[in-house]
Design a protein around this motif. Structure first.
Motif, PDB file in Angstrom:
ATOM      1  N   THR A 143      15.577  23.384  19.099  1.00 32.28           N
ATOM      2  CA  THR A 143      16.758  22.407  19.448  1.00 32.28           C
ATOM      3  C   THR A 143      17.261  22.709  20.669  1.00 32.28           C
ATOM      4  OG1 THR A 143      17.366  22.343  16.974  1.00 32.28           O
ATOM      5  CG2 THR A 143      18.658  21.118  18.448  1.00 32.28           C
ATOM      6  N   ALA A 144      17.549  24.058  20.985  1.00 30.85           N
ATOM      7  CA  ALA A 144      18.157  24.568  22.052  1.00 30.85           C
ATOM      8  C   ALA A 144      17.523  24.003  23.224  1.00 30.85           C
ATOM      9  CB  ALA A 144      18.533  25.970  22.125  1.00 30.85           C
ATOM     10  N   ASN A 145      15.844  24.280  23.110  1.00 31.68           N
ATOM     11  CA  ASN A 145      14.942  24.095  24.029  1.00 31.68           C
ATOM     12  C   ASN A 145      15.109  22.649  24.358  1.00 31.68           C
ATOM     13  OD1 ASN A 145      14.295  26.767  24.509  1.00 31.68           O
ATOM     14  ND2 ASN A 145      12.613  26.830  23.159  1.00 31.68           N
ATOM     15  N   ARG A 146      15.027  21.625  23.249  1.00 34.60           N
ATOM     16  CA  ARG A 146      14.934  20.278  23.651  1.00 34.60           C
ATOM     17  C   ARG A 146      16.207  19.829  24.138  1.00 34.60           C
ATOM     18  NH1 ARG A 146      14.236  17.628  17.998  1.00 34.60           N
ATOM     19  NH2 ARG A 146      13.236  19.466  17.516  1.00 34.60           N
ATOM     20  N   SER A 147      17.167  20.660  23.839  1.00 39.54           N
ATOM     21  CA  SER A 147      18.628  20.044  24.219  1.00 39.54           C
ATOM     22  C   SER A 147      18.548  20.609  25.853  1.00 39.54           C
ATOM     23  CB  SER A 147      19.691  20.540  23.620  1.00 39.54           C
ATOM     24  OG  SER A 147      20.060  20.381  22.729  1.00 39.54           O
TER      25      SER A 147
END
Length: 153
Positions: free
Chosen positions: A3-7
């Protein structure tokens, strides 16, 4: 993490998108500034041209005023010249009449002079004839007196 990478990836896309929008806006601002500078230069040129036209208009008005004064002076001079021409024409007519009268008087005097000369010549011829006759008569008288004196003796 995903999620952090996507964000993070989404944020990078958003940053890239914003960066692209900023660059486009910067290009747009640069174009607008260039257009504004061109328009300002055109405005300044128009102002200079307008000022030159105003100055030229003033010069033309001054030249027109000068030409108008010169025209009025020329008209005044024309009126004076026409008046002088009228006066000179009147004087010329009077002088021509006086000349005709003097020519007539001169012709009359010349014919009188010719008549007097003719009379003088004829009188002179008669006087010569009379003197010749007188001389002849005096000679005849002298001859007669001599004959008479001879006859008395």
């Amino acid at each position: 993490l995903e999620t952090a990478n996507r964000s993070n990836a989404e944020a990078r896309k958003t940053i890239a998108k914003l960066h692209s929008q900023i660059q486009e806006m910067q290009v747009s601002i640069d174009d607008e500034q260039r257009q504004r500078d061109e328009i300002r230069e055109q405005y300044n040129m128009s102002e200079r041209k307008c000022q030159m036209l105003v100055t030229e208009g003033d010069e033309v008005r001054g030249a027109l005023d000068t030409a108008e004064r010169a025209r009025k002076a020329a008209e005044s001079q024309l009126v004076e010249t026409n008046e002088r021409l009228g006066e000179l024409s009147t004087q010329n007519s009077a002088l021509a009449g006086h000349k005709r009268k003097l020519d007539g008087d001169l012709s009359q005097i010349q014919s009188e002079l010719e008549e007097v000369i003719s009379d003088h010549k004829s009188t002179e011829e008669r006087a010569k004839k009379a003197m010749a006759d007188t001389s002849r008569m005096a000679e005849d008288l002298r001859v007669e007196q001599e004959n008479s004196q001879h006859a008395e003796k």
